[in-house]
Design a protein around this motif. Structure first.
Motif, short mmCIF file in Angstrom:
data_model
loop_
_atom_site.label_atom_id
_atom_site.label_comp_id
_atom_site.label_asym_id
_atom_site.label_seq_id
_atom_site.Cartn_x
_atom_site.Cartn_y
_atom_site.Cartn_z
N GLN A 98 2.48 0.49 -15.79
CA GLN A 98 3.36 -0.38 -15.61
C GLN A 98 2.69 -1.96 -15.68
N SER A 99 3.47 -2.86 -15.97
CA SER A 99 2.80 -4.26 -16.15
C SER A 99 3.66 -5.35 -15.70
N PHE A 100 3.47 -6.25 -14.94
CA PHE A 100 4.41 -7.29 -14.72
C PHE A 100 3.73 -8.70 -14.72
N PRO A 101 3.91 -9.67 -15.78
CA PRO A 101 3.09 -10.85 -15.78
C PRO A 101 3.21 -11.53 -14.55
N SER A 102 4.43 -11.52 -13.85
CA SER A 102 5.02 -12.20 -12.67
C SER A 102 5.94 -11.60 -11.83
N PHE A 103 5.39 -11.20 -10.72
CA PHE A 103 6.31 -10.70 -9.79
C PHE A 103 6.47 -11.26 -8.41
N TYR A 104 7.47 -11.54 -7.93
CA TYR A 104 7.69 -12.27 -6.69
C TYR A 104 8.44 -11.07 -5.53
N SER A 105 7.84 -11.21 -4.40
CA SER A 105 8.63 -10.25 -3.38
C SER A 105 7.78 -10.63 -2.14
N ALA A 106 8.52 -10.34 -0.98
CA ALA A 106 8.04 -10.32 0.52
C ALA A 106 7.03 -9.15 0.41
N LEU A 107 5.70 -9.45 1.00
CA LEU A 107 4.71 -8.60 1.24
C LEU A 107 5.08 -7.39 1.98
N LYS A 108 5.78 -7.69 3.05
CA LYS A 108 6.19 -6.63 3.87
C LYS A 108 7.07 -5.52 3.04
N ASP A 109 7.48 -6.07 2.05
CA ASP A 109 8.43 -4.91 1.56
C ASP A 109 7.63 -4.12 0.24
N ARG A 110 6.51 -4.23 0.17
CA ARG A 110 5.66 -3.58 -0.58
C ARG A 110 4.86 -2.45 -0.05
N ILE A 111 4.37 -1.73 -1.29
CA ILE A 111 3.57 -0.34 -0.64
C ILE A 111 2.50 -0.55 0.27
N GLU A 112 1.94 0.29 1.04
CA GLU A 112 0.80 -0.02 2.20
C GLU A 112 -0.29 -0.60 1.12
N ALA A 113 -0.80 -0.28 0.03
CA ALA A 113 -1.87 -0.71 -0.46
C ALA A 113 -1.92 -2.09 -0.88
N TRP A 114 -0.66 -2.49 -1.09
CA TRP A 114 -0.32 -3.95 -1.26
C TRP A 114 -0.72 -4.84 -0.10
N GLN A 115 0.09 -4.04 1.01
CA GLN A 115 -0.09 -4.91 2.27
C GLN A 115 -1.58 -5.01 3.02
N ILE A 116 -2.46 -4.18 2.33
CA ILE A 116 -3.78 -4.11 2.71
C ILE A 116 -4.62 -5.18 1.76
N GLY A 117 -4.34 -4.56 0.33
CA GLY A 117 -5.23 -5.30 -0.38
C GLY A 117 -4.70 -6.75 -0.76
N VAL A 118 -3.84 -7.17 -0.96
CA VAL A 118 -3.13 -8.67 -1.23
C VAL A 118 -3.82 -9.54 -0.26
N PRO A 119 -3.81 -9.24 1.01
CA PRO A 119 -4.30 -10.37 1.94
C PRO A 119 -5.89 -10.62 1.73
N LYS A 120 -6.44 -9.76 1.09
CA LYS A 120 -8.22 -10.11 0.72
C LYS A 120 -8.01 -11.09 -0.38
N ILE A 121 -6.96 -11.45 -0.98
CA ILE A 121 -7.03 -12.34 -2.16
C ILE A 121 -6.69 -13.71 -1.57
N GLY A 122 -7.36 -14.79 -1.76
CA GLY A 122 -6.83 -16.19 -1.34
C GLY A 122 -5.98 -16.61 -2.33
N LYS A 123 -5.13 -17.70 -1.88
CA LYS A 123 -4.20 -18.34 -2.98
C LYS A 123 -4.94 -19.04 -4.22
N GLY A 124 -4.38 -18.63 -5.34
CA GLY A 124 -4.94 -19.33 -6.45
C GLY A 124 -5.94 -18.45 -7.35
N ASP A 125 -5.98 -16.97 -6.86
CA ASP A 125 -6.73 -16.37 -7.55
C ASP A 125 -6.16 -15.99 -8.98
N PRO A 126 -6.65 -16.00 -9.89
CA PRO A 126 -6.14 -15.75 -11.19
C PRO A 126 -6.04 -14.31 -11.46
#
Length: 126
Positions: A98-126
């Motif tokens: 699966q691949s998406f160049p741009s995906f917008y969503s509420a983090l609370k609606d994503r799978i647990e791995a995203w809820q754990i991993g995405v907050p480790k990345i600061g805004k602006g990470d390419p």
């Protein structure tokens, strides 16, 4: 007339019972053991990186492996943040699933791995 109606109901009940019993899943005697599966999955992840000569990424206490290659300069999202990310998903044999160049969503609606991993990345990470 009553006997005719009773026969119809009896046939309906028999048919209904047959249909429901044919939908019954056949269950074997094995029981899923999440801790055993975690060991198998962990080994598969280790093998993936080892076979490719790559360093093993960091592992969160939840079991999520991650690597932040560019931490960004902005705030880190929280579970209540709306996020915009681009991503690709690959299997362990390097097949893109699966691949998406741009995906917008509420983090609370994503799978647990995203809820754990995405907050480790600061805004602006390419």
């Amino acid at each position: 007339m009553k006997i005719m109606n009773m026969k119809k109901y009896f046939l309906f009940i028999c048919l209904f019972t047959i249909v429901l019993s044919s939908c019954r899943k056949i269950v074997d005697d094995t029981v899923f053991d999440a801790s055993k599966q975690a060991v198998v999955d962990d080994q598969a992840i280790h093998d993936y990186f080892l076979l490719r000569g790559l360093p093993l990424p960091a592992k969160d206490p939840s079991g999520l492996y991650y690597e932040v290659t560019n931490p960004g300069t902005g705030a880190h999202p929280t579970i209540n943040s709306n996020i915009s990310v681009g991503y690709s998903v690959y299997s362990l044999d390097d097949v893109e699933l699966q691949s998406f160049p741009s995906f917008y969503s509420a983090l609370k609606d994503r799978i647990e791995a995203w809820q754990i991993g995405v907050p480790k990345i600061g805004k602006g990470d390419p």
